[in-house]
Design an enzyme around this catalytic site. Sequence first.
Site, PDB file in Angstrom:
ATOM      1  N   LYS A 192       1.237  42.449  35.020  1.00 37.24           N
ATOM      2  CA  LYS A 192      -0.011  41.560  34.736  1.00 37.24           C
ATOM      3  C   LYS A 192      -1.018  41.676  35.757  1.00 37.24           C
ATOM      4  O   LYS A 192      -1.975  41.870  35.560  1.00 37.24           O
ATOM      5  CB  LYS A 192       0.257  40.263  34.308  1.00 37.24           C
ATOM      6  CG  LYS A 192       1.146  39.787  33.053  1.00 37.24           C
ATOM      7  CD  LYS A 192       1.886  38.663  33.023  1.00 37.24           C
ATOM      8  CE  LYS A 192       2.655  38.578  31.844  1.00 37.24           C
ATOM      9  NZ  LYS A 192       3.435  37.468  31.448  1.00 37.24           N
TER      10      LYS A 192
ATOM     11  N   GLN B 264       4.976  31.851  34.138  1.00 32.18           N
ATOM     12  CA  GLN B 264       6.013  32.730  33.646  1.00 32.18           C
ATOM     13  C   GLN B 264       7.316  32.003  33.151  1.00 32.18           C
ATOM     14  O   GLN B 264       7.580  31.309  33.929  1.00 32.18           O
ATOM     15  CB  GLN B 264       6.120  33.741  34.582  1.00 32.18           C
ATOM     16  CG  GLN B 264       7.033  35.198  34.356  1.00 32.18           C
ATOM     17  CD  GLN B 264       6.378  35.933  33.395  1.00 32.18           C
ATOM     18  OE1 GLN B 264       5.494  35.997  33.224  1.00 32.18           O
ATOM     19  NE2 GLN B 264       7.089  36.094  32.197  1.00 32.18           N
TER      20      GLN B 264
ATOM     21  N   ASP C 171      -2.081  31.954  27.792  1.00 28.75           N
ATOM     22  CA  ASP C 171      -1.076  32.573  27.060  1.00 28.75           C
ATOM     23  C   ASP C 171      -1.066  31.973  25.813  1.00 28.75           C
ATOM     24  O   ASP C 171      -0.344  32.436  24.775  1.00 28.75           O
ATOM     25  CB  ASP C 171       0.183  32.041  27.709  1.00 28.75           C
ATOM     26  CG  ASP C 171       1.165  32.861  28.357  1.00 28.75           C
ATOM     27  OD1 ASP C 171       1.027  34.166  27.738  1.00 28.75           O
ATOM     28  OD2 ASP C 171       1.899  32.495  29.119  1.00 28.75           O
TER      29      ASP C 171
END
Length: 290
Positions: free
Chosen positions: A53, A97, A120
């Site tokens: 990322k 995460q 997200d």
Amino acid sequence: MAAKLIDGRKVADQIYADLESDITALKRKGVIPKLTVVLVGDDPASAVYVRMKAKACEKLGLISETLTFPASMTQKEILQLIDQLNANSNVHGILVQMPLPDQMDANEVIERISPEKDVDGFHPVNKGRLQSGLDAFLPCTPFGVQKMLEYSGISTVGKNVVIVGRSQIVGMPLALLLAQKRNNADATVTICHSRTKNIDFFTKNADIVIAAIGKPEFITASMVAENSIVIDVGVNRVEDPRSERGYKLVGDVKFDEVSEKVQAITPVPGGVGPMTIAMLMYNTVKAAQE
Ligand code: NAP
């Protein structure tokens, strides 16, 4: 291989090319989109995803920041950190995460992220907006699958789409996305899961099969129709003594035999994975625009 290979890396590059003008316009206004990733613990796979990322941000000229914490971090500490990131106007996107260590409540953590920074697309507000057909941050993997089909010229309109897997991060939101009354959707969607009887019956009658199961090579050639399209979301590590690292990555689809039968297929790696990251970049730019 009879099937056309849908190359996720190539499609992701097209998404990046399309984003360039938006990023330039933001920079002219003095805004550089910034993504902050929170990594708790030392799960090796999570560390790899976080690095990927950060690399994508670098490639696009976005600012990326990775905040790492030991697995002993408490729920209170992570909630305080999220409050600080929510209040920081230089941070446009926040990504925690997953998975988090067992002592943490992941749902509470996700709910604490400001919906406007939830790149997200996991916050209940964004999930609700998706379900209501409103503008939302869409979860990156389902959004990536939809974009991949769109950019590959594969219409979902009126198609029988069978999704195997009903997780909150892939199967369920993907079903909602593809069933919507809008461009690049309008599909007739069936969701299969571990309690579905005769999965073959559904997959064999599908125009598009999407596998998001987490079981190596679960979908075999006898389960799919000849002219179908197969999208493999799965990423599974299986032992491979011939590989230096001792394992290889395979999808949820038995690629060698299914690719001999169907019309088009995504590989693993190099299929849905790069699209997930591309849509995270898309969402981060969108967050900076708002
Ligand atoms: P998950 O939360 O474990 O969900 C798996 C789903 O598969 C569940 O709905 C489960 O059914 C269903 N399932 C399990 N065994 C089954 C069986 N024998 N028959 C039918 N359905 C079965 O997994 P996930 O997070 O959605 O991830 C799925 C896969 O995608 C994993 O390999 C993951 O690594 C990969 N993934 C890839 C990306 C990417 O960017 N490429 C992103 C996210 C995930 P129940 O609901 O009944 O338990």
